[in-house]
Design an enzyme around this catalytic site. Sequence first.
Site, PDB file in Angstrom:
ATOM      1  N   GLN A 121      95.542 -44.145 -60.520  1.00 24.38           N
ATOM      2  CA  GLN A 121      95.638 -44.022 -61.970  1.00 24.38           C
ATOM      3  C   GLN A 121      97.189 -43.836 -62.598  1.00 24.38           C
ATOM      4  O   GLN A 121      97.107 -43.260 -63.700  1.00 24.38           O
ATOM      5  CB  GLN A 121      94.573 -43.139 -62.557  1.00 24.38           C
ATOM      6  CG  GLN A 121      93.182 -43.693 -62.516  1.00 24.38           C
ATOM      7  CD  GLN A 121      93.069 -44.809 -63.339  1.00 24.38           C
ATOM      8  OE1 GLN A 121      93.983 -45.376 -64.394  1.00 24.38           O
ATOM      9  NE2 GLN A 121      92.018 -45.718 -63.088  1.00 24.38           N
ATOM     10  N   SER A 122      98.010 -44.119 -61.902  1.00 25.97           N
ATOM     11  CA  SER A 122      99.607 -43.985 -62.206  1.00 25.97           C
ATOM     12  C   SER A 122      99.875 -44.607 -63.646  1.00 25.97           C
ATOM     13  O   SER A 122      99.844 -45.955 -63.721  1.00 25.97           O
ATOM     14  CB  SER A 122     100.521 -44.366 -61.208  1.00 25.97           C
ATOM     15  OG  SER A 122     101.707 -44.679 -61.598  1.00 25.97           O
ATOM     16  N   ASN A 123     100.270 -43.865 -64.427  1.00 24.59           N
ATOM     17  CA  ASN A 123     101.083 -44.387 -65.588  1.00 24.59           C
ATOM     18  C   ASN A 123     102.373 -45.082 -65.427  1.00 24.59           C
ATOM     19  O   ASN A 123     102.408 -46.147 -65.973  1.00 24.59           O
ATOM     20  CB  ASN A 123     101.246 -43.210 -66.747  1.00 24.59           C
ATOM     21  CG  ASN A 123      99.927 -42.483 -67.131  1.00 24.59           C
ATOM     22  OD1 ASN A 123      99.065 -43.205 -67.560  1.00 24.59           O
ATOM     23  ND2 ASN A 123      99.968 -41.169 -66.852  1.00 24.59           N
ATOM     24  N   CYS A 163     103.010 -46.793 -62.635  1.00 23.33           N
ATOM     25  CA  CYS A 163     102.751 -48.019 -61.972  1.00 23.33           C
ATOM     26  C   CYS A 163     102.159 -49.143 -63.170  1.00 23.33           C
ATOM     27  O   CYS A 163     102.869 -50.346 -63.217  1.00 23.33           O
ATOM     28  CB  CYS A 163     101.799 -48.136 -60.857  1.00 23.33           C
ATOM     29  SG  CYS A 163     102.558 -47.188 -59.705  1.00 23.33           S
TER      30      CYS A 163
END
Length: 336
Positions: free
Chosen positions: A78-80, A82
């Site tokens: 859930q990387s912002n 990425c």
Amino acid sequence: MKDPRQIDVPRLSLAQLPTPLQPLNRLHDKIGGPKIWVKRDDLTGCTLSGNKIRKLEFSLAQAQAEGCEVVITCGGLQSNHCRATALLCAQLGLKCHLLLRGETAEADGNYLLDQLAGATISCYPSVRYQQELTALLQQWQEHYHNTGRKAFVIPTGASDAIGVWGYFHASKELADDCEGANIRPRHVVCATGSGGTQAGLTAGCHYYLPETRVWGVNVCDDEAWFMHKVNQDIADWQQRYQLQSPAGEGYSVNVIDGYVGPGYAVAEECIFRTIAELAATEGLVLDPVYTGKAFYALLQELRAGRFGDSGDIVFMHTGGIFGVFPQRRGFHNLNL
Ligand SMILES: *Cc1c(COP(=O)(O)O)cnc(C)c1O
């Protein structure tokens, strides 16, 4: 040796800037004490929301300057960071390859947006990711080189010598905001996850808001890890661009530890409650991974007297809205 305020580095104009600086008047009426102002970096873009785009203006400019067609980066499922990278690559016509930590899950939040942006995604189980990340990034970079495409690797969170520029320049913007609002904040507080935001703010505020102390609330690892990481990012930045060191004692790095809770991206009920209360009081939405923990820390430390009992404090809203939805279950027992 150069003054960092006076040198020009490659930069793309991607973020919606300047972002607003807003006082939390209704919260102030409720709790008193120093007034909290929010620098709305959640408004840097709709789907591009958050802090990463400020750093990516510099990282992606560098990728283009080096003639790269592919961008490889990495982060949690859930990387912002990425998600912002994937969408910006689509916008710029670059191919994006994401190495994500975790098992493939339902497409939700940032991970869904990564897919919509057409990113190539490779998921790795946590243990393998932790042990082999550097090698995996290198392998994929070689893979693209072997097929005749130059690939640019952006490290976790774009927190490196290049990314420091993002919040170095944001500090100038913040100084202008403060002048406009006629305040001289004594403290700036941000969530810290890979260190680059804090590194840029620490260096930038040293020059542009010299009376202001920058604090990072770590959302993973501990104080010692971030003291090292933030100082290292600043040192790499100074070396890469041949920058002068500031006079006197140098940059002052400050970490507020003790609010990681059960772990990275895992939040207790007090965090979900803080998010719900601030949304209902001010219409401002935080996230359970970064800003919710940092804001909770700010409130706790205010009560404990760390910031004094008057004056102005700036909270850097670094975004994270898409991380709310995959954690919807955390709000279930709050009886909203
Ligand atoms: C990445 C991120 C942070 C932390 O910033 P770093 O520069 O990685 O320390 C804080 N808040 C949000 C919402 C983020 O996505």
